[in-house]
Design an enzyme around this catalytic site. Sequence first.
Site, PDB file in Angstrom:
ATOM      1  N   ALA A  66       0.871  -1.156   0.087  1.00 20.29           N
ATOM      2  CA  ALA A  66      -0.114  -0.068  -0.070  1.00 20.29           C
ATOM      3  C   ALA A  66       0.942   1.294   0.002  1.00 20.29           C
ATOM      4  O   ALA A  66       2.000   1.084   0.227  1.00 20.29           O
ATOM      5  CB  ALA A  66      -0.945   0.155   1.272  1.00 20.29           C
ATOM      6  N   GLY A 109       0.651  -5.075   0.975  1.00 20.21           N
ATOM      7  CA  GLY A 109      -0.601  -4.864   0.078  1.00 20.21           C
ATOM      8  C   GLY A 109      -0.563  -5.526  -1.036  1.00 20.21           C
ATOM      9  O   GLY A 109      -1.465  -6.043  -1.976  1.00 20.21           O
ATOM     10  N   GLU A 112      -0.855  -9.178  -0.545  1.00 32.51           N
ATOM     11  CA  GLU A 112      -2.120  -9.301  -0.316  1.00 32.51           C
ATOM     12  C   GLU A 112      -2.959  -9.400  -1.684  1.00 32.51           C
ATOM     13  O   GLU A 112      -4.039 -10.127  -1.936  1.00 32.51           O
ATOM     14  CB  GLU A 112      -2.615  -8.483   0.770  1.00 32.51           C
ATOM     15  CG  GLU A 112      -1.944  -8.539   1.970  1.00 32.51           C
ATOM     16  CD  GLU A 112      -2.226  -7.558   2.879  1.00 32.51           C
ATOM     17  OE1 GLU A 112      -1.899  -6.320   2.840  1.00 32.51           O
ATOM     18  OE2 GLU A 112      -2.897  -7.629   3.998  1.00 32.51           O
ATOM     19  N   GLU A 132       4.441  -5.173   7.141  1.00 35.77           N
ATOM     20  CA  GLU A 132       3.885  -4.020   7.923  1.00 35.77           C
ATOM     21  C   GLU A 132       4.088  -3.648   9.175  1.00 35.77           C
ATOM     22  O   GLU A 132       4.197  -2.455   9.638  1.00 35.77           O
ATOM     23  CB  GLU A 132       2.390  -4.028   7.782  1.00 35.77           C
ATOM     24  CG  GLU A 132       1.671  -4.131   6.092  1.00 35.77           C
ATOM     25  CD  GLU A 132       1.714  -5.558   5.501  1.00 35.77           C
ATOM     26  OE1 GLU A 132       2.293  -6.494   5.960  1.00 35.77           O
ATOM     27  OE2 GLU A 132       0.838  -5.742   4.757  1.00 35.77           O
TER      28      GLU A 132
HETATM   29  N1  CO8 Z   1       4.694   3.271  -0.693  1.00 34.63           N
HETATM   30  C1  CO8 Z   1       5.143   4.644  -1.232  1.00 34.63           C
HETATM   31  N2  CO8 Z   1       6.099   4.374  -2.017  1.00 34.63           N
HETATM   32  C2  CO8 Z   1       7.003   3.346  -2.048  1.00 34.63           C
HETATM   33  C3  CO8 Z   1       6.721   2.019  -1.511  1.00 34.63           C
HETATM   34  C4  CO8 Z   1       5.477   2.037  -0.865  1.00 34.63           C
HETATM   35  N3  CO8 Z   1       4.935   0.921  -0.423  1.00 34.63           N
HETATM   36  N4  CO8 Z   1       7.666   1.317  -1.703  1.00 34.63           N
HETATM   37  C5  CO8 Z   1       8.512   2.043  -2.561  1.00 34.63           C
HETATM   38  N5  CO8 Z   1       8.193   3.242  -2.539  1.00 34.63           N
HETATM   39  C6  CO8 Z   1       8.703   4.323  -3.285  1.00 34.63           C
HETATM   40  C7  CO8 Z   1      10.035   4.971  -2.615  1.00 34.63           C
HETATM   41  O1  CO8 Z   1       9.757   5.613  -1.564  1.00 34.63           O
HETATM   42  C8  CO8 Z   1      10.781   5.494  -3.626  1.00 34.63           C
HETATM   43  O2  CO8 Z   1      10.435   6.686  -3.910  1.00 34.63           O
HETATM   44  P1  CO8 Z   1      11.409   7.714  -3.989  1.00 34.63           P
HETATM   45  O3  CO8 Z   1      12.256   7.555  -5.155  1.00 34.63           O
HETATM   46  O4  CO8 Z   1      10.411   9.200  -4.274  1.00 34.63           O
HETATM   47  O5  CO8 Z   1      12.152   7.822  -2.740  1.00 34.63           O
HETATM   48  C9  CO8 Z   1      10.562   4.431  -4.864  1.00 34.63           C
HETATM   49  O6  CO8 Z   1       9.335   3.951  -4.512  1.00 34.63           O
HETATM   50  C10 CO8 Z   1      11.763   3.319  -5.130  1.00 34.63           C
HETATM   51  O7  CO8 Z   1      11.706   2.509  -3.850  1.00 34.63           O
HETATM   52  P2  CO8 Z   1      13.129   2.396  -2.867  1.00 34.63           P
HETATM   53  O8  CO8 Z   1      14.328   3.713  -3.367  1.00 34.63           O
HETATM   54  O9  CO8 Z   1      12.832   2.381  -1.715  1.00 34.63           O
HETATM   55  O10 CO8 Z   1      13.794   1.030  -3.827  1.00 34.63           O
HETATM   56  P3  CO8 Z   1      14.922   0.004  -3.138  1.00 34.63           P
HETATM   57  O11 CO8 Z   1      15.093  -0.745  -4.500  1.00 34.63           O
HETATM   58  O12 CO8 Z   1      15.834   0.693  -2.565  1.00 34.63           O
HETATM   59  O13 CO8 Z   1      13.648  -0.893  -2.038  1.00 34.63           O
HETATM   60  C11 CO8 Z   1      11.737  -2.042  -1.208  1.00 34.63           C
HETATM   61  C12 CO8 Z   1      12.789  -1.538  -2.615  1.00 34.63           C
HETATM   62  C13 CO8 Z   1      12.691  -2.846  -0.378  1.00 34.63           C
HETATM   63  C14 CO8 Z   1      10.495  -2.692  -1.841  1.00 34.63           C
HETATM   64  C15 CO8 Z   1      11.526  -0.788  -0.500  1.00 34.63           C
HETATM   65  O14 CO8 Z   1      10.953   0.307  -1.306  1.00 34.63           O
HETATM   66  C16 CO8 Z   1      10.408  -1.019   0.594  1.00 34.63           C
HETATM   67  O15 CO8 Z   1      10.989  -1.465   1.507  1.00 34.63           O
HETATM   68  N6  CO8 Z   1       9.281  -0.520   0.389  1.00 34.63           N
HETATM   69  C17 CO8 Z   1       8.371  -0.490   1.357  1.00 34.63           C
HETATM   70  C18 CO8 Z   1       7.732  -1.908   1.490  1.00 34.63           C
HETATM   71  C19 CO8 Z   1       6.673  -2.070   2.556  1.00 34.63           C
HETATM   72  O16 CO8 Z   1       6.802  -1.803   3.625  1.00 34.63           O
HETATM   73  N7  CO8 Z   1       5.400  -2.427   2.119  1.00 34.63           N
HETATM   74  C20 CO8 Z   1       4.194  -2.570   2.957  1.00 34.63           C
HETATM   75  C21 CO8 Z   1       3.471  -1.346   2.832  1.00 34.63           C
HETATM   76  S1  CO8 Z   1       2.216  -1.208   4.084  1.00 34.63           S
HETATM   77  C22 CO8 Z   1       0.942  -1.935   3.543  1.00 34.63           C
HETATM   78  O17 CO8 Z   1       1.151  -2.526   2.274  1.00 34.63           O
HETATM   79  C23 CO8 Z   1      -0.227  -2.168   4.260  1.00 34.63           C
HETATM   80  C24 CO8 Z   1      -1.111  -2.879   3.739  1.00 34.63           C
HETATM   81  C25 CO8 Z   1      -2.622  -3.097   4.333  1.00 34.63           C
HETATM   82  C26 CO8 Z   1      -3.139  -1.433   4.210  1.00 34.63           C
HETATM   83  C27 CO8 Z   1      -4.842  -1.397   4.702  1.00 34.63           C
HETATM   84  C28 CO8 Z   1      -5.317  -0.356   5.192  1.00 34.63           C
HETATM   85  C29 CO8 Z   1      -6.726  -0.267   5.368  1.00 34.63           C
END
Ligand code: CO8
Length: 258
Positions: A66, A109, A112, A132
């Site tokens: 998400a 997400g 999921e 998460e």
């Molecule tokens: N949300 C927003 N932006 C994201 C996300 C995300 N989940 N993942 C990556 N991005 C963005 C980064 O911020 C970055 O943007 P910018 O260049 O502007 O800084 C761009 O994408 C590229 O990402 P990275 O530079 O981080 O790329 P890496 O190759 O270094 O890392 C990873 C890749 C390991 C995937 C890393 O991006 C990461 O850890 N991402 C987050 C993963 C995460 O925590 N996901 C879970 C999110 S929470 C969720 O899904 C909850 C679901 C349930 C919600 C229910 C609501 C009711």
Amino acid sequence: MSEYNTILVEQRGAITLVKLNRPQALNALNREVEKDIRAAFAAYDADPSQRCLVLTGSEKAFAAGADIKEMQPQGFAEMYLPDWFGGWEHVSATRKPWIAAVAGYALGGGCELAMIADIIIAADTAKFGQPEIKLGVTPGIGGSQRLTLAVGKAKAMEMCLTGRMMGAEEAERSGLVAKVVPAADLVEEAMKTAEAIAAMPPVAAIAVKEMVNAAFEMPLAQGLRFERRLFHGLFGTEDQKEGMNAFAEKRPGNWKGR
Ligand code: CO8
């Protein structure tokens, strides 16, 4: 040609191919993606020419979760009142079969969403995870339930509590994905499976989907009865007559879809 901002949609014969298209955010699922996917899946379900759907992302990410930046400033009321992400339930209510073709990250997400699919086909680069907890939250689009049903309590608990990722091979071994293919062949392989499904009689395909899903929702005795009644019901279709006649006449079936 696509009327959506966050996804690309094309029809290849009887298959709808949907590609998540927010590369700048690793296909993070914000509310606009939810709205677009929901509309594209509803259009697929409503179009009798379409028999299977493949949802895929990029080489690097199916979807990295998400959208954290969109959620970060929200409070309880902002999440609760609009039932944030409740719209994904409409995607899980899709009646016709669909496949998630996953390469790279399928996190939070993203994992999921893949698990809502009827079949996951993974590239050898796929990484599944529910990280998460590292953000102070939990799965919220079904991960705690569907991951547990798919891989069992031990691995689901470990993954959700530590946020560790599961690679493609382990995912196949654990029953999360149907098969693993080389990353370069992912969409082609998923399309082959989709074509095999699209070639089946569509009423029976929906019946299969309903009865397999019933195994996750009903006690066994009720599920068995549900299966048998649907089986009986298919004897009211022209495609049952055609399928059994075609078998006797040693030729392929020519489906009417009724
Ligand atoms: N949300 C927003 N932006 C994201 C996300 C995300 N989940 N993942 C990556 N991005 C963005 C980064 O911020 C970055 O943007 P910018 O260049 O502007 O800084 C761009 O994408 C590229 O990402 P990275 O530079 O981080 O790329 P890496 O190759 O270094 O890392 C990873 C890749 C390991 C995937 C890393 O991006 C990461 O850890 N991402 C987050 C993963 C995460 O925590 N996901 C879970 C999110 S929470 C969720 O899904 C909850 C679901 C349930 C919600 C229910 C609501 C009711």
